[in-house]
Write an enzyme that holds these catalytic residues in place. Structure first.
Site, PDB file in Angstrom:
ATOM      1  N   PHE A   7      99.683 -47.738  43.353  1.00  0.00           N
ATOM      2  CA  PHE A   7      98.778 -48.357  42.394  1.00  0.00           C
ATOM      3  C   PHE A   7      99.458 -48.511  41.043  1.00  0.00           C
ATOM      4  CE2 PHE A   7      96.054 -46.575  45.586  1.00  0.00           C
ATOM      5  CZ  PHE A   7      95.017 -47.483  45.714  1.00  0.00           C
ATOM      6  N   CYS A   8      99.259 -49.667  40.441  1.00  0.00           N
ATOM      7  CA  CYS A   8      99.706 -49.894  39.066  1.00  0.00           C
ATOM      8  C   CYS A   8      98.701 -50.859  38.437  1.00  0.00           C
ATOM      9  CB  CYS A   8     101.138 -50.413  39.013  1.00  0.00           C
ATOM     10  SG  CYS A   8     101.381 -52.067  39.657  1.00  0.00           S
ATOM     11  N   ASP A   9      99.082 -51.441  37.319  1.00  0.00           N
ATOM     12  CA  ASP A   9      98.121 -52.287  36.615  1.00  0.00           C
ATOM     13  C   ASP A   9      97.750 -53.531  37.412  1.00  0.00           C
ATOM     14  OD1 ASP A   9      96.448 -52.851  34.393  1.00  0.00           O
ATOM     15  OD2 ASP A   9      97.944 -54.278  33.665  1.00  0.00           O
ATOM     16  N   THR A  14     105.068 -53.208  41.631  1.00  0.00           N
ATOM     17  CA  THR A  14     104.856 -52.121  42.596  1.00  0.00           C
ATOM     18  C   THR A  14     104.882 -52.661  44.023  1.00  0.00           C
ATOM     19  OG1 THR A  14     103.516 -51.057  40.922  1.00  0.00           O
ATOM     20  CG2 THR A  14     103.401 -50.127  43.109  1.00  0.00           C
ATOM     21  N   ILE A  39      95.201 -50.650  40.137  1.00  0.00           N
ATOM     22  CA  ILE A  39      94.459 -49.413  39.919  1.00  0.00           C
ATOM     23  C   ILE A  39      92.968 -49.697  39.701  1.00  0.00           C
ATOM     24  CG2 ILE A  39      94.840 -49.336  37.415  1.00  0.00           C
ATOM     25  CD1 ILE A  39      95.064 -46.250  39.696  1.00  0.00           C
TER      26      ILE A  39
END
Length: 108
Positions: A7-9, A14, A39
């Site tokens: 998970f990232c922005d 990712t 996320i």
């Protein structure tokens, strides 16, 4: 099949490391599924997909405590991808560290 979800922005960079991790897993015939998500969709993904491990991209490292609280009821490990491994897009190192994270989590 172990589901390792990153998970990232926005799940853009990712998704690249997720693909590289999946390639390493496939090469070694590991029963894993590695995917990347925003996320913002954490709860939805947890409910629908039941991952075995959650990893945060280094850019959302500051959300680690909050993410652990949100994931706590699922009893799965949460970690942050090492920024050097991430920067090098070293899927093998990230996957090895993730497997250790999952093994050590079960022992505790």
């Amino acid at each position: 099949m172990k589901k390792i979800y990153l998970f990232c922005d926005q799940a853009m960079s990712t998704s690249i490391i997720a693909k590289k991790m999946q390639e390493v897993g496939d090469k070694h015939n590991l029963p894993i599924e590695v995917k990347a998500f925003s996320i913002k969709n954490l709860e939805k993904i947890l409910e629908e997909e039941n991952p075995n491990c959650v990893l945060l991209g280094p850019q959302v490292r500051h959300m680690l405590d909050d993410t652990r609280n949100r994931v706590e009821k699922y009893d799965i490990p949460v970690g942050v991808i090492d920024s050097v491994d991430y920067g090098m897009m070293d899927g093998e190192k990230v996957l090895k560290k993730t497997i250790l994270l999952m093994k050590n989590y079960k022992k505790s």
